[in-house]
Design an enzyme around this catalytic site. Structure first.
Site, PDB file in Angstrom:
ATOM      1  CB  SER A 202      -0.966  -0.321   1.033  1.00 45.63           C
ATOM      2  OG  SER A 202      -0.365   0.212   1.963  1.00 45.63           O
ATOM      3  CE  LYS A 203       2.503   1.924   4.785  1.00 46.70           C
ATOM      4  NZ  LYS A 203       1.725   1.376   5.236  1.00 46.70           N
ATOM      5  CG  ASN A 204       3.523   7.417  -1.023  1.00 45.07           C
ATOM      6  OD1 ASN A 204       2.917   6.643  -0.160  1.00 45.07           O
ATOM      7  ND2 ASN A 204       3.747   8.585  -1.619  1.00 45.07           N
TER       8      ASN A 204
END
Ligand SMILES: Cc1ncc(COP(=O)(O)O)c(C=O)c1O
Length: 437
Positions: A202-204
């Site tokens: 889910s992270k950048n």
């Protein structure tokens, strides 16, 4: 142009029903580069992190990107925080200052290391740990501060550095949400003594599953992290493995497939950030013009990674002075979700009120009056997550801004429902249950 009826009252949606599953909102973005890189690992047969290959290259590239001397790839961001505490010598029983507003892992990591989390309220402008409140929480037993760059905005690192230096504390960055954010021209991950990043999908900066990165300039800390991520052994990948463990440790390594995936993401990180920044700012500029919406602040000396976009709602300025903030938020969530805007709460409790942490041995007892800012922010805000990470989401964010404008222009119609809503903050419900048992 006539404004259409609210979707909640039977009118048309502002955002298409399938927007959340469209390529414009997909995250992570998987291209032929990721496919080729992952297949390349499968074909090479070099799957483990100790064989020279993708893991080492990712570590070098992330060290270079953040401007630090050392990077260690790990199995998760949580493992990175735990190893940051271990490798900097934070002792079991020591107090660690932790913001009251964060994801559970920020507090779970010190507890799992045997440390005592001491919770600190946040700053109302940045939602990150309040340096003055942190200063007031220092005791002779304090050994570290965990500075969480929440939502992707760096903390006030100058004030935290000064506080850490004054008391001889280790300053750990929890940069799980802040890949590519900067503070006074320096990258998140290079601002403390050691930093932890998450590579969760889910992270950048995602991997194809779970992973983490730890950065530090300190060679001794780095060496201890290497030992502790692999059974206490010095694994070089060369020659016969000696099976010699220097310390008791677990296994927190990253696999080559995941590193290969993340390297492709890293190659696009800066370009994606720039487009996202433009999209989010355009969206926020429109929302900031609506009465009572408080958009996120980004002080001049930092840049925001926009992992999440938090919107606060001021009932009084909306013209709903007699509606409780939690009721306003709940009703707006319904109205906006009906329009197709994916707003949702992120964190429904201050960390010290989490059932898992309420009775942390040694921590000060949970007292709501110690965390007024955290409680207010949780009650009166919603977040946008994931969609906006994709740089192609700009037009959809424009539709989301249309939805906000539509709801705002007809909010009078929602007022009776807002007034009649029963709402009690979750912490109060838990407190009531705890008092009964
Ligand atoms: C602020 C913060 N800290 C730590 C973590 C833990 O990272 P991971 O999920 O990779 O263990 C997260 C993950 O969401 C996070 O948001």
């Amino acid at each position: 142009m006539a404004v259409s009826r609210l979707a909640m009252l039977g009118g048309p949606r502002s955002v298409d029903r399938d927007a959340g599953t469209s390529p414009e909102t997909a995250w992570p973005i998987v291209t032929d580069a990721e496919r080729a890189a992952v297949l390349g690992v499968l074909d090479s047969g070099r799957f483990t992190s100790v064989e020279h290959g993708e893991v080492q290259l990712l570590e070098q590239e992330w060290a270079e990107f953040t401007g630090v001397r050392h990077c260690a790839a790990l199995s998760s961001g949580t493992a990175a925080i735990e190893l940051a505490l271990t490798a900097t010598g934070i002792e079991p029983g020591a107090e660690v200052l932790v913001p009251a507003f964060s994801f559970i892992a920020t507090a779970a990591a010190p507890v799992m290391r045997g440390c005592v989390p001491v919770f600190v309220d946040i700053d109302p402008l940045t939602y990150t740990i309040d340096p003055a409140a942190a200063a007031a929480a220092v005791t002779p037993r304090t050994q570290a501060i965990i500075a969480v760059h929440l939502h992707g905005l760096p903390c006030d690192m100058t004030a935290l550095r000064a506080l850490a230096d004054r008391h001889g504390l280790v300053l750990i960055e929890d940069a799980a949400q802040a890949h590519g954010a900067t503070y006074r021209g320096r990258q998140a991950g290079s601002l403390g003594d050691v930093a932890a990043f998450s590579l969760n999908a889910s992270k950048n900066l995602p991997t194809s599953g779970e992973g983490g990165l730890l950065t530090t300039d300190d060679p001794a800390v780095y060496q201890r992290v290497l030992l502790h991520r692999q059974f206490g052994e010095e694994l070089t990948g060369r020659g016969d493995r000696p099976y010699l463990s220097q310390v008791v440790a677990g296994n927190a390594k990253l696999s080559s497939v995941q590193a290969a995936f993340t390297r492709c993401q890293l190659a696009r990180l800066a370009e994606r950030h720039e487009q996202r920044d433009r999209n989010v700012r355009r969206f926020l500029d429109r929302l900031a013009a609506l009465d009572g919406i408080v958009t996120p602040a980004c002080p001049q000396d930092r840049t925001h990674a926009w992992f999440q976009v938090r919107l606060r709602f001021d009932s009084a300025r909306m013209g709903w002075p007699d509606v409780a903030p939690g009721a306003t938020r709940a009703l707006l969530q319904r109205a906006l979700r009906a329009e197709g805007v994916p707003v949702r709460p992120y964190q429904s409790l201050p960390l010290p009120a989490q059932p898992a942490l309420r009775d942390s041995p040694g921590s000060p007892p949970w007292r709501p009056e110690d965390f007024p800012v955290t409680l207010a922010v949780i009650e009166d805000s919603l977040t946008m997550q994931r969609w906006h990470l994709n740089p192609a989401a700009g037009p959809l964010l424009d539709r989301c801004a249309d939805a906000f404008e539509k709801v705002w222009s007809q909010r009078e119609l929602l007022l009776p429902a807002a007034r009649s809503m029963r709402h009690q903050p979750l912490w109060q419900r838990l407190d009531a249950t705890a008092a009964r048992t």
